[in-house]
Design a protein around this motif. Structure first.
Motif, PDB file in Angstrom:
ATOM      1  N   GLU A   1       6.370   4.998  -9.956  1.00 27.97           N
ATOM      2  CA  GLU A   1       7.098   4.089  -9.120  1.00 27.97           C
ATOM      3  C   GLU A   1       7.198   2.656  -9.434  1.00 27.97           C
ATOM      4  N   VAL A   2       6.612   2.455 -10.372  1.00 30.90           N
ATOM      5  CA  VAL A   2       6.646   1.032 -11.128  1.00 30.90           C
ATOM      6  C   VAL A   2       6.891   1.029 -12.550  1.00 30.90           C
ATOM      7  N   ALA A   3       7.944   0.172 -12.979  1.00 26.47           N
ATOM      8  CA  ALA A   3       8.468   0.241 -14.461  1.00 26.47           C
ATOM      9  C   ALA A   3       8.244  -1.143 -14.873  1.00 26.47           C
ATOM     10  N   MET A   4       8.200  -1.126 -16.228  1.00 24.64           N
ATOM     11  CA  MET A   4       7.753  -2.424 -16.945  1.00 24.64           C
ATOM     12  C   MET A   4       8.936  -2.694 -17.868  1.00 24.64           C
ATOM     13  N   VAL A   5       9.646  -3.866 -17.918  1.00 24.09           N
ATOM     14  CA  VAL A   5      10.545  -4.049 -18.794  1.00 24.09           C
ATOM     15  C   VAL A   5      10.244  -5.422 -19.383  1.00 24.09           C
ATOM     16  N   GLY A   6      10.216  -5.807 -20.871  1.00 20.75           N
ATOM     17  CA  GLY A   6      10.115  -6.858 -21.492  1.00 20.75           C
ATOM     18  C   GLY A   6       9.994  -7.031 -22.907  1.00 20.75           C
TER      19      GLY A   6
ATOM     20  N   PRO B   1       0.732  -1.293   0.056  1.00 20.87           N
ATOM     21  CA  PRO B   1      -0.050   0.054   0.156  1.00 20.87           C
ATOM     22  C   PRO B   1       0.892   1.320  -0.118  1.00 20.87           C
ATOM     23  N   GLU B   2       2.151   1.203  -0.013  1.00 22.24           N
ATOM     24  CA  GLU B   2       2.776   2.275   0.372  1.00 22.24           C
ATOM     25  C   GLU B   2       3.204   2.979  -1.219  1.00 22.24           C
ATOM     26  N   LEU B   3       2.795   2.318  -2.218  1.00 23.96           N
ATOM     27  CA  LEU B   3       2.701   2.881  -3.576  1.00 23.96           C
ATOM     28  C   LEU B   3       1.544   4.005  -3.691  1.00 23.96           C
ATOM     29  N   LYS B   4       1.944   4.930  -4.419  1.00 21.76           N
ATOM     30  CA  LYS B   4       1.045   6.181  -4.807  1.00 21.76           C
ATOM     31  C   LYS B   4       0.164   5.377  -5.916  1.00 21.76           C
ATOM     32  N   HIS B   5      -1.053   5.452  -5.401  1.00 22.15           N
ATOM     33  CA  HIS B   5      -2.154   5.140  -6.293  1.00 22.15           C
ATOM     34  C   HIS B   5      -3.053   6.126  -7.207  1.00 22.15           C
ATOM     35  N   LYS B   6      -3.179   5.771  -8.203  1.00 21.14           N
ATOM     36  CA  LYS B   6      -3.938   6.700  -9.152  1.00 21.14           C
ATOM     37  C   LYS B   6      -5.113   5.902  -9.733  1.00 21.14           C
ATOM     38  N   GLU B   7      -6.179   6.537  -9.966  1.00 27.51           N
ATOM     39  CA  GLU B   7      -7.258   5.942 -10.683  1.00 27.51           C
ATOM     40  C   GLU B   7      -7.211   5.945 -12.348  1.00 27.51           C
TER      41      GLU B   7
ATOM     42  N   GLN C   1      -4.088  -2.131 -19.062  1.00 26.57           N
ATOM     43  CA  GLN C   1      -4.794  -2.876 -18.142  1.00 26.57           C
ATOM     44  C   GLN C   1      -4.195  -2.967 -16.735  1.00 26.57           C
ATOM     45  N   LEU C   2      -2.746  -3.019 -16.746  1.00 26.33           N
ATOM     46  CA  LEU C   2      -2.109  -2.989 -15.446  1.00 26.33           C
ATOM     47  C   LEU C   2      -2.418  -1.904 -14.750  1.00 26.33           C
ATOM     48  N   LYS C   3      -2.308  -0.526 -15.501  1.00 26.79           N
ATOM     49  CA  LYS C   3      -2.554   0.810 -14.481  1.00 26.79           C
ATOM     50  C   LYS C   3      -3.885   0.516 -13.986  1.00 26.79           C
ATOM     51  N   ALA C   4      -4.938   0.164 -14.823  1.00 27.67           N
ATOM     52  CA  ALA C   4      -6.245   0.283 -14.277  1.00 27.67           C
ATOM     53  C   ALA C   4      -6.539  -0.663 -13.186  1.00 27.67           C
ATOM     54  N   GLU C   5      -5.877  -1.818 -13.133  1.00 26.69           N
ATOM     55  CA  GLU C   5      -5.927  -3.007 -12.419  1.00 26.69           C
ATOM     56  C   GLU C   5      -5.388  -2.699 -11.021  1.00 26.69           C
ATOM     57  N   ALA C   6      -3.997  -2.435 -10.984  1.00 24.12           N
ATOM     58  CA  ALA C   6      -3.042  -2.096 -10.073  1.00 24.12           C
ATOM     59  C   ALA C   6      -3.491  -0.624  -9.449  1.00 24.12           C
ATOM     60  N   ARG C   7      -4.069   0.143 -10.478  1.00 18.95           N
ATOM     61  CA  ARG C   7      -4.261   1.780  -9.852  1.00 18.95           C
ATOM     62  C   ARG C   7      -2.798   2.278  -9.502  1.00 18.95           C
ATOM     63  N   VAL C   8      -2.066   2.122 -10.508  1.00 18.67           N
ATOM     64  CA  VAL C   8      -0.418   2.779 -10.149  1.00 18.67           C
ATOM     65  C   VAL C   8      -0.259   3.278 -11.595  1.00 18.67           C
ATOM     66  N   ASP C   9       0.249   4.281 -11.704  1.00 18.17           N
ATOM     67  CA  ASP C   9       1.337   4.832 -13.341  1.00 18.17           C
ATOM     68  C   ASP C   9       2.216   3.888 -13.192  1.00 18.17           C
TER      69      ASP C   9
ATOM     70  N   LEU D   1      -6.398  15.870  -4.882  1.00 20.26           N
ATOM     71  CA  LEU D   1      -5.531  16.712  -4.079  1.00 20.26           C
ATOM     72  C   LEU D   1      -3.925  16.351  -4.051  1.00 20.26           C
ATOM     73  N   ASP D   2      -3.830  15.077  -3.722  1.00 22.59           N
ATOM     74  CA  ASP D   2      -2.696  14.789  -3.411  1.00 22.59           C
ATOM     75  C   ASP D   2      -1.686  14.589  -4.782  1.00 22.59           C
ATOM     76  N   ASP D   3      -2.516  14.508  -5.773  1.00 21.59           N
ATOM     77  CA  ASP D   3      -1.666  14.285  -6.904  1.00 21.59           C
ATOM     78  C   ASP D   3      -1.310  15.891  -7.380  1.00 21.59           C
ATOM     79  N   LEU D   4      -2.325  16.691  -7.258  1.00 19.77           N
ATOM     80  CA  LEU D   4      -1.860  18.101  -7.573  1.00 19.77           C
ATOM     81  C   LEU D   4      -0.734  18.363  -6.752  1.00 19.77           C
ATOM     82  N   LEU D   5      -0.657  18.162  -5.489  1.00 18.72           N
ATOM     83  CA  LEU D   5       0.491  18.950  -4.477  1.00 18.72           C
ATOM     84  C   LEU D   5       1.791  17.922  -4.733  1.00 18.72           C
ATOM     85  N   SER D   6       1.689  16.879  -5.379  1.00 19.43           N
ATOM     86  CA  SER D   6       2.993  15.863  -5.409  1.00 19.43           C
ATOM     87  C   SER D   6       3.805  16.538  -6.466  1.00 19.43           C
TER      88      SER D   6
END
Length: 385
Positions: free
Chosen positions: A312-317, A247-253, A331-339, A300-305
């Motif tokens: 915080e998450v990268a994809m390699v492959g 849960p320490e990851l910054k979540h984004k919808e 789909q990974l962005k939507a499912e995990a709610r992370v950028d 608001l957290d997004d605007l202030l960050s």
């Protein structure tokens, strides 16, 4: 005597017929005597036509304009260059290749290079059926590279997630027709996944997930080596379950927006070089509806960050992740709610892009906490990457 006259006439008629046949035979023999010379002339004429086509081709004209030295001629470089051009512009090359591929495809159920014909319109890559004397050593080499990579990522404070993609021929064994999976690959996925798990990284069981999901929708494309959008969604859900424990990851919808449906002609068709014989081989495409990830209204957290921090998450492959058609990143962005920042590359497999990432990108990504490494199983025993 009348009877004798008739007999004489019959004999005479037979002699005349015999003489006529003999004369016809002599005439035919005389004509056939010219056949070798005629054949040589026809072959010579064809050779002149081929040579003329080759000499007047654009490729050869461009080559004649290039600079060449005496050393190029003496050392054979000029001959090799001309030979390569000749092979490219040879007039009947496509015809003969297409004919041989058609015969092989219709009779033996496979193209001459790379393509395996299954049942119900399914096609497979022969990479998923091969195993040679170098396969075991290459498997160990790639596993050692994975282990070294995990150590490098952990030293940089990044946790790896390994996404091992099963082989299409394994998931759709019932679509192989007369072809069977070789014993060397019978438990290939389980064995490699177990080795990866012992390295201490999460490795979702995508094979089991695919076997369950295929009962509802296809997880691989019929005419392509890659997964469907639905298959990529199953993989995204598996990774999201791993990330959900952090849960320490910054979540984004994110919301998913369907793109316009297209008919995708799979990459396996590139092995089916039928030339002018293509009309004799049906090659239907796959219906494909890609998905785009749309960012929801910023909180608001997004605007202030700090906007410069980055994902915080990268994809390699491989192209499974790099090509937006399959919509894995979306789909990974939507499912995990992370950028997610995507460093996957098309046409290079899973290992070369990771080498590039470690050498050129890792030191720039100070904000990264996780790296998802997507790796198709079929690359593990390949000789080169």
């Amino acid at each position: 005597m009348p009877g004798m006259d008739e007999f004489t006439q019959v004999v005479a008629s037979g002699e005349i017929d015999a003489l006529t046949s003999k004369k016809d035979g002599l005439r035919l023999k005389a004509k056939l005597a010219y056949l070798p010379a005629l054949s040589i002339f026809i072959l010579f004429a064809c050779g002149v036509a081929v040579l003329g086509h080759f000499w007047n081709s654009k490729e050869m004209a461009d080559h004649r304009q290039s600079k060449r030295s005496l050393a190029d001629v003496i050392q054979g470089r000029e001959a090799l260059a001309v030979e390569r051009i000749y092979k490219d512009v040879f007039p009947i090359r496509d015809f003969s290749t297409g004919l041989l591929n058609l015969i092989s495809f219709k009779i033996f159920g496979e193209a001459r290079k790379g393509l395996i014909k299954g049942s119900d319109g399914w096609f497979f890559s022969d990479e998923e059926f091969s195993w040679n004397r170098k396969s075991l050593s290459m498997l160990e080499k790639h596993l050692n590279f994975v282990e070294d990579t995990l150590s490098t990522l952990r030293e940089a404070g990044i946790e790896p997630i390994l996404l091992l993609i099963p082989e299409k021929a394994d998931i759709y064994r019932d679509k192989l027709g007369d072809v069977t999976v070789p014993s060397s690959r019978e438990h290939f996925y389980e064995n490699v996944r177990l080795r990866l798990i012992t390295m201490g990284a999460p490795v979702p069981d995508l094979r089991e997930a695919f076997l369950q999901a295929r009962e509802q929708k296809p997880v691989f494309l019929k005419s392509d080596t890659h997964w469907t959008v639905q298959g990529a969604g199953v993989a995204a859900g598996s990774v999201a379950q791993v990330l959900a424990h952090h849960p320490e990851l910054k979540h984004k919808e994110f919301t998913l927006k369907p793109e316009e449906e297209i008919v995708h002609m799979g990459d396996l068709y590139k092995f089916a070089k039928f030339s002018i014989f293509e009309p004799f081989v049906p090659m239907p495409g796959d219906a494909l509806t890609s998905l785009a990830a749309m960012s929801a209204d910023a909180s608001l957290d997004d605007l202030l960050s700090d906007e410069n921090e980055g994902p915080e998450v990268a994809m390699v492959g491989s192209s499974y992740s790099a090509n937006a058609k399959w919509s894995f990143e979306a789909q990974l962005k939507a499912e995990a709610r992370v950028d997610v920042i995507n460093f996957a590359e098309e046409g290079k497999g899973p290992f070369a892009p990771m080498e590039t990432f470690l050498k050129e990108k890792l030191h720039e990504q100070k904000q990264l906490k996780y790296v998802i490494w997507e790796m198709p199983l079929r690359y593990f025993d390949e000789v080169a990457y």
